[in-house]
Design an enzyme around this catalytic site. Structure first.
Site, PDB file in Angstrom:
ATOM      1  N   GLU A  26       0.826  -1.207   0.000  1.00  0.00           N
ATOM      2  CA  GLU A  26       0.000   0.000   0.000  1.00  0.00           C
ATOM      3  C   GLU A  26       0.866   1.266   0.000  1.00  0.00           C
ATOM      4  OE1 GLU A  26      -3.616   0.186   2.385  1.00  0.00           O
ATOM      5  OE2 GLU A  26      -3.135  -1.842   3.056  1.00  0.00           O
ATOM      6  N   GLU A  47      -5.448  -8.730   2.747  1.00  0.00           N
ATOM      7  CA  GLU A  47      -6.334  -8.179   3.780  1.00  0.00           C
ATOM      8  C   GLU A  47      -7.748  -8.757   3.760  1.00  0.00           C
ATOM      9  OE1 GLU A  47      -3.308  -4.795   3.439  1.00  0.00           O
ATOM     10  OE2 GLU A  47      -4.041  -6.452   2.239  1.00  0.00           O
TER      11      GLU A  47
END
Length: 199
Positions: A26, A47
């Site tokens: 990210e 995730e």
């Protein structure tokens, strides 16, 4: 930090030589470019297999690879090899591992000779091309992450991940034993607390 990278007059280049997943991936999408080693590097966002959303990088990932590919990456919950990441548009280049730092250094030296104000202006044009501001998108993503983190399903998945980590040498089970997470069966497994993960 993410906004500073986006609007900095400097050109930020991430050199990836190892697992780049979760928060690391990210953060890397906010760099202007990503250069990957041809071996050892891998890219993933597991995730969703834990019932979590991303915390800050989803909108940038979607800009790089497209919303459909970004969602597929998260639903698959697996790590992608360097060549796959290149084909997706997640990385700019794949180079031999022994050449990685030299390649990035040469790129940085070359790009540093460009006019800083012009580079900053061009980056702003690219980064502000979408309807929602980067600040609004990051706020929305952070709020979703907090909400998902507090859900019972996510907390159960995170407890299972911690149990599966016990007895390992510190490598993430998303790398060493990804199948239960990619297949969505991790919560069905009976993993004893305090011992190694059964084979």
């Amino acid at each position: 930090m993410a906004l500073r990278l986006m609007y900095s007059p400097a050109v930020w280049i991430a050199a990836v030589n190892g697992p780049c997943g979760g928060g690391g991936l990210e953060m890397s999408v906010f760099f202007d470019m990503r250069v990957s080693a041809d071996r050892d590097a891998c890219f993933g966002l597991p995730e969703l297999s834990l019932g979590l959303t991303t915390t800050l990088g989803a909108q940038r990932l979607a800009q790089l690879v497209g919303p459909s590919r970004a969602l597929e990456m998260m639903l698959e919950a697996r790590f992608y090899a360097p060549r796959e990441a290149l084909e997706l548009g997640l990385v700019n280049r794949v180079v031999p591992a022994e050449d990685l730092l030299d390649t990035v250094q040469r790129m940085a030296e070359r790009y540093a000779r460009r006019p800083r104000k012009t580079v900053a202006l061009q980056k702003r044009i690219f980064n502000d091309a979408h309807a929602a501001s980067a600040r609004a998108s990051l706020s929305q993503e952070a709020a979703a992450a907090l909400t998902s983190m507090m859900s019972p399903a996510s907390q159960a998945a995170m407890r299972q991940w911690v149990r599966m980590q016990e007895g390992t040498d510190g490598d993430s089970v998303f790398l060493t034993r990804p199948e239960p997470w990619t297949e969505g069966t991790a919560l069905d497994m009976n993993v004893p607390t305090g011992g190694p993960v059964p084979s």
